[in-house]
Scaffold this motif. Structure first.
Motif, PDB file in Angstrom:
ATOM      1  N   GLU A   1      -5.387  14.512   1.471  1.00  0.00           N
ATOM      2  CA  GLU A   1      -5.931  15.158   0.888  1.00  0.00           C
ATOM      3  C   GLU A   1      -5.146  16.535   0.126  1.00  0.00           C
ATOM      4  OE1 GLU A   1     -10.404  15.485   3.054  1.00  0.00           O
ATOM      5  OE2 GLU A   1      -9.290  16.284   3.157  1.00  0.00           O
ATOM      6  N   ASP A   2      -4.279  16.981   0.754  1.00  0.00           N
ATOM      7  CA  ASP A   2      -3.323  17.488   0.209  1.00  0.00           C
ATOM      8  C   ASP A   2      -2.131  16.974  -0.919  1.00  0.00           C
ATOM      9  OD1 ASP A   2      -1.623  16.779   2.459  1.00  0.00           O
ATOM     10  OD2 ASP A   2      -1.230  18.409   2.775  1.00  0.00           O
ATOM     11  N   ALA A   3      -1.778  15.637  -1.021  1.00  0.00           N
ATOM     12  CA  ALA A   3      -0.549  15.133  -1.874  1.00  0.00           C
ATOM     13  C   ALA A   3      -1.375  15.612  -3.442  1.00  0.00           C
ATOM     14  CB  ALA A   3      -1.347  13.154  -1.414  1.00  0.00           C
ATOM     15  N   ARG A   4      -0.108  15.923  -3.971  1.00  0.00           N
ATOM     16  CA  ARG A   4      -0.096  16.053  -5.397  1.00  0.00           C
ATOM     17  C   ARG A   4       0.914  14.489  -5.993  1.00  0.00           C
ATOM     18  NH1 ARG A   4       0.709  22.106  -6.660  1.00  0.00           N
ATOM     19  NH2 ARG A   4      -0.848  21.714  -7.939  1.00  0.00           N
ATOM     20  N   PHE A   5       0.681  14.456  -7.435  1.00  0.00           N
ATOM     21  CA  PHE A   5       0.385  13.434  -8.086  1.00  0.00           C
ATOM     22  C   PHE A   5       1.129  14.311  -9.606  1.00  0.00           C
ATOM     23  CE2 PHE A   5      -2.421  11.940  -4.827  1.00  0.00           C
ATOM     24  CZ  PHE A   5      -1.845  10.996  -4.833  1.00  0.00           C
ATOM     25  N   ALA A   6       2.919  14.038  -9.803  1.00  0.00           N
ATOM     26  CA  ALA A   6       2.888  14.633 -10.809  1.00  0.00           C
ATOM     27  C   ALA A   6       3.590  13.814 -11.882  1.00  0.00           C
ATOM     28  CB  ALA A   6       3.105  15.908 -10.834  1.00  0.00           C
ATOM     29  N   THR A   7       3.819  13.855 -13.175  1.00  0.00           N
ATOM     30  CA  THR A   7       5.129  13.170 -13.517  1.00  0.00           C
ATOM     31  C   THR A   7       5.744  14.500 -14.839  1.00  0.00           C
ATOM     32  OG1 THR A   7       3.823  12.409 -15.275  1.00  0.00           O
ATOM     33  CG2 THR A   7       4.233  11.058 -14.428  1.00  0.00           C
TER      34      THR A   7
ATOM     35  N   ILE B   1       1.066  -1.048   0.160  1.00  0.00           N
ATOM     36  CA  ILE B   1      -0.024   0.456  -0.309  1.00  0.00           C
ATOM     37  C   ILE B   1       0.891   1.317   0.041  1.00  0.00           C
ATOM     38  CG2 ILE B   1      -2.035   1.614   1.317  1.00  0.00           C
ATOM     39  CD1 ILE B   1      -2.561  -1.459   2.741  1.00  0.00           C
ATOM     40  N   ALA B   2       0.470   2.283  -0.982  1.00  0.00           N
ATOM     41  CA  ALA B   2       1.186   3.458  -0.764  1.00  0.00           C
ATOM     42  C   ALA B   2       0.349   4.449  -0.439  1.00  0.00           C
ATOM     43  CB  ALA B   2       1.242   3.735  -2.116  1.00  0.00           C
ATOM     44  N   GLN B   3       1.533   5.004   0.809  1.00  0.00           N
ATOM     45  CA  GLN B   3       0.809   5.981   2.063  1.00  0.00           C
ATOM     46  C   GLN B   3       1.501   6.980   1.511  1.00  0.00           C
ATOM     47  OE1 GLN B   3       1.092   5.090   6.218  1.00  0.00           O
ATOM     48  NE2 GLN B   3       1.883   6.953   6.075  1.00  0.00           N
ATOM     49  N   VAL B   4       0.328   8.256   1.162  1.00  0.00           N
ATOM     50  CA  VAL B   4       1.140   8.747   0.264  1.00  0.00           C
ATOM     51  C   VAL B   4       1.141  10.325   1.071  1.00  0.00           C
ATOM     52  CG1 VAL B   4       1.587   9.948  -1.842  1.00  0.00           C
ATOM     53  CG2 VAL B   4       1.154   7.846  -2.273  1.00  0.00           C
ATOM     54  N   HIS B   5       2.013  10.925   1.168  1.00  0.00           N
ATOM     55  CA  HIS B   5       1.910  12.658   1.432  1.00  0.00           C
ATOM     56  C   HIS B   5       2.872  13.379   1.016  1.00  0.00           C
ATOM     57  CE1 HIS B   5       5.672  11.751   3.650  1.00  0.00           C
ATOM     58  NE2 HIS B   5       4.872  10.229   4.472  1.00  0.00           N
TER      59      HIS B   5
ATOM     60  N   ILE C   1      -5.087   6.040  -7.496  1.00  0.00           N
ATOM     61  CA  ILE C   1      -5.127   6.012  -5.990  1.00  0.00           C
ATOM     62  C   ILE C   1      -6.627   5.711  -5.160  1.00  0.00           C
ATOM     63  CG2 ILE C   1      -3.672   7.793  -5.405  1.00  0.00           C
ATOM     64  CD1 ILE C   1      -5.019   9.464  -3.646  1.00  0.00           C
ATOM     65  N   ASN C   2      -7.041   4.229  -3.852  1.00  0.00           N
ATOM     66  CA  ASN C   2      -8.020   4.750  -3.967  1.00  0.00           C
ATOM     67  C   ASN C   2      -8.699   5.472  -3.491  1.00  0.00           C
ATOM     68  OD1 ASN C   2      -5.937   2.185  -4.120  1.00  0.00           O
ATOM     69  ND2 ASN C   2      -7.628   1.413  -4.656  1.00  0.00           N
ATOM     70  N   LYS C   3      -7.923   6.097  -2.207  1.00  0.00           N
ATOM     71  CA  LYS C   3      -8.985   6.966  -1.800  1.00  0.00           C
ATOM     72  C   LYS C   3      -8.168   8.561  -0.882  1.00  0.00           C
ATOM     73  CE  LYS C   3      -9.748   4.381   3.030  1.00  0.00           C
ATOM     74  NZ  LYS C   3     -10.440   4.299   3.278  1.00  0.00           N
ATOM     75  N   ALA C   4      -8.617   9.619  -0.851  1.00  0.00           N
ATOM     76  CA  ALA C   4      -8.020  10.160   0.041  1.00  0.00           C
ATOM     77  C   ALA C   4      -8.393  10.599   1.311  1.00  0.00           C
ATOM     78  CB  ALA C   4      -7.874  11.983  -1.021  1.00  0.00           C
ATOM     79  N   VAL C   5      -7.287  11.199   2.365  1.00  0.00           N
ATOM     80  CA  VAL C   5      -8.017  11.046   3.339  1.00  0.00           C
ATOM     81  C   VAL C   5      -7.397  12.106   4.665  1.00  0.00           C
ATOM     82  CG1 VAL C   5      -8.580   8.679   3.557  1.00  0.00           C
ATOM     83  CG2 VAL C   5      -6.428   9.564   4.707  1.00  0.00           C
ATOM     84  N   PRO C   6      -8.352  13.039   5.107  1.00  0.00           N
ATOM     85  CA  PRO C   6      -7.531  14.131   5.902  1.00  0.00           C
ATOM     86  C   PRO C   6      -6.184  13.422   6.467  1.00  0.00           C
ATOM     87  CG  PRO C   6     -10.049  13.650   6.609  1.00  0.00           C
ATOM     88  CD  PRO C   6      -9.079  12.455   6.534  1.00  0.00           C
ATOM     89  N   ALA C   7      -4.703  14.945   6.190  1.00  0.00           N
ATOM     90  CA  ALA C   7      -3.588  14.384   6.487  1.00  0.00           C
ATOM     91  C   ALA C   7      -3.371  13.676   7.926  1.00  0.00           C
ATOM     92  CB  ALA C   7      -2.834  15.413   6.319  1.00  0.00           C
ATOM     93  N   LYS C   8      -4.167  14.301   9.067  1.00  0.00           N
ATOM     94  CA  LYS C   8      -4.439  13.588  10.232  1.00  0.00           C
ATOM     95  C   LYS C   8      -4.131  11.696  11.050  1.00  0.00           C
ATOM     96  CE  LYS C   8      -8.424  15.049  12.611  1.00  0.00           C
ATOM     97  NZ  LYS C   8      -8.980  15.375  11.522  1.00  0.00           N
ATOM     98  N   SER C   9      -5.525  11.377   9.507  1.00  0.00           N
ATOM     99  CA  SER C   9      -5.668  10.428   9.614  1.00  0.00           C
ATOM    100  C   SER C   9      -4.722   9.180   8.440  1.00  0.00           C
ATOM    101  CB  SER C   9      -6.750   9.900   9.460  1.00  0.00           C
ATOM    102  OG  SER C   9      -7.763  10.822   8.780  1.00  0.00           O
ATOM    103  N   LEU C  10      -4.178   9.190   7.720  1.00  0.00           N
ATOM    104  CA  LEU C  10      -3.520   8.963   6.735  1.00  0.00           C
ATOM    105  C   LEU C  10      -2.818   7.728   7.146  1.00  0.00           C
ATOM    106  CD1 LEU C  10      -2.530   8.689   3.842  1.00  0.00           C
ATOM    107  CD2 LEU C  10      -0.445  10.319   4.334  1.00  0.00           C
ATOM    108  N   GLU C  11      -1.933   7.637   8.045  1.00  0.00           N
ATOM    109  CA  GLU C  11      -0.949   6.578   8.831  1.00  0.00           C
ATOM    110  C   GLU C  11      -2.093   5.392   9.333  1.00  0.00           C
ATOM    111  OE1 GLU C  11       2.283   8.021  10.505  1.00  0.00           O
ATOM    112  OE2 GLU C  11       2.734   5.227  11.323  1.00  0.00           O
ATOM    113  N   GLU C  12      -3.296   5.966  10.097  1.00  0.00           N
ATOM    114  CA  GLU C  12      -4.739   5.304  10.514  1.00  0.00           C
ATOM    115  C   GLU C  12      -5.102   4.118  10.037  1.00  0.00           C
ATOM    116  OE1 GLU C  12      -8.001   6.221  13.365  1.00  0.00           O
ATOM    117  OE2 GLU C  12      -6.928   8.164  12.805  1.00  0.00           O
ATOM    118  N   GLU C  13      -5.876   5.485   8.650  1.00  0.00           N
ATOM    119  CA  GLU C  13      -6.280   4.708   7.747  1.00  0.00           C
ATOM    120  C   GLU C  13      -6.006   3.275   6.865  1.00  0.00           C
ATOM    121  OE1 GLU C  13      -9.529   5.318   6.158  1.00  0.00           O
ATOM    122  OE2 GLU C  13     -10.684   7.821   6.776  1.00  0.00           O
TER     123      GLU C  13
END
Lengths: 229, 229, 229
Positions: free
Chosen positions: C55-61, C30-34, C107-119
């Protein structure tokens, strides 16, 4: 249980045969989904050409939870939806709501449960109002070309479409169209034709032109899960 | 009509040639869609590297309604959107709205009609501000690798990217980047360069770097539908 | 810089090896992206079996902006999202927001940054509560069958699933299920088992069953960009 591997191979063989048949027959097959479509039921939805579901329907490949990964359902599922979504369903076993299934591309639309049958029949009738010959050619070409590299897919569909265009059925349609019958006018006249055909006894043709997969559900579920769901 | 099958084969041959050329040239091609993109017009949108549409644009493969299934358009369509959505468009002939086309992945974005040209040009200019050499390498590799099994795709793109990295054009960019020019600073300087290039006469290069497919529409439509739409 | 092409080939070789390993090991990753996942970081997200982002993560090439097209990242990206979206990211270098990445299927879902690790951990624990044998079989079959024509994919997965079904691990699960243990009851007991396993020292097994890719980010980024990001 304690079934032999021969028993399971036979079971998945029959199930695969059903799925491949749905795609190889010339008639479009619409899944009309109410309730829960799991495992081979979810595979059936992914396999059908089209799918309409009640808003409270759900979709899952929960085999992983009982130690039997949904490996054959995965073939259909991973060709209908994106990889991340397919993996999530397969690895967690969690269900998608009908709305999520629309977003994922697993089904075409979600409608209120009470209008499910009506909406599905409306789509079936719309397709049935077109030439069965043309629809059959198109559906079969779809599943052939999608497995080919693009250049071969074009070589193949160029032939299919040239033959379709020269066929009498098409000539009639194309000529009528080019003789300045507008698309809107045509749609109306098609609908009119469908209705009058219905009156004059062609209603049963619907079954030949556009099958509804809803009736398969109990069968497939009971084959795979012993009727306990 | 009453055309021979030779006539139709020639017609679909020319149309396919156009579609394959759009993807094989090194310049990105953006479809700028206003009005209705049907049949080969919809195929053109699916074929272009990128597509931007007016909010009131519509997209359809309605051939089934006149007895001529959109078999060659289906090749491009079924590689751009999911299977269920492609089948729905092909079997019913119903049109997607611009918003639905965005959801389906058929186009990149829908914008107000009055800013369509401006938005498309902005995207073209952004791409044109990058190295034409690099863009050409990337676009051509995209369509090659997407037809390969993943392992071969990696073998191939590793070579492509190694050569790209050693090319002078890339060296300059990479070194500038690694000499601590931030991405944001770089983006600004790129924009600046594009603007100054424009001033110093490189504006026509846009045509070479990023073609707009909008002009193809009337042509393709009139080839396939005799100009009656 | 002024690196030789041998240097670059070695670099992309190592990077590709990492990506292929992630998919070939039996444990889901599982990629845990911040923060920002760019270039090979974005490729890593596309490669992982699952991905959850703040939720504030970004993705680019963004390679195109510095003259080095993201050709190897494109292999993973174009297999995870639709063609138009992949082309847009590759040609413009523009970033997707986490919400857009969900829509695109990256990605599968976007969650609040503070619950990223927990989710992310919750999803990992859910998967880890299933049979590691079954999960491993399923994951590996996924990447094999997705590259095959459908008929071969069915031939292959029929064997995989038959073997899975006859394995002791599966028998236990299937029998328990068919002995009228409801899915809900099963889920609860699975959770219970996971918790008690945790207590009795099986917690480290999580690492073996479901790896988190978050830790790979700094590594990959620094390999490819010299640690300057």
């Amino acid at each position: 249980m304690n079934q032999s591997s021969a028993f399971y191979r036979q079971l998945f063989e029959v199930c695969t045969k059903l799925m491949e048949t749905i795609q190889s027959i010339p008639q479009p097959v619409i899944a009309q989904v109410h309730g829960i479509a799991t495992a081979a039921g979810c595979q059936l939805v992914a396999t059908c050409d089209l799918a309409i579901a009640a808003e409270d329907a759900r979709f899952a490949t929960p085999g992983v939870k009982i130690g039997l990964f949904c490996s054959t359902p995965m073939v259909a599922l991973s060709r209908a939806v994106g990889r991340k979504k397919a993996m999530e369903m397969l690895l967690t076993g969690d269900a998608l709501s009908a709305e999520e299934a629309v977003q994922a591309g697993l089904i075409n639309k979600a409608v209120p449960a009470k209008s499910l049958e009506e909406e599905t029949k409306a789509m079936a009738l719309k397709i049935a109002s077109a030439s069965a010959f043309t629809v059959g050619i198109g559906k079969q070409a779809f599943y052939q070309q999608i497995e080919m590299p693009q250049h071969l897919a074009y070589s193949y569909t160029k032939e299919v479409m040239s033959l379709n265009a020269t066929a009498a059925d098409a000539e009639e349609g194309i000529c009528a169209f080019l003789e300045n019958v507008s698309l809107i006018g045509k749609a109306v006249s098609n609908t009119g034709k469908a209705v009058s055909n219905t009156r004059s006894g062609r209603r049963p043709a619907l079954a030949h032109r556009c099958a509804l997969a809803g009736v398969f559900f109990p069968l497939v579920e009971s084959i795979l899960l012993g009727g306990r769901l």
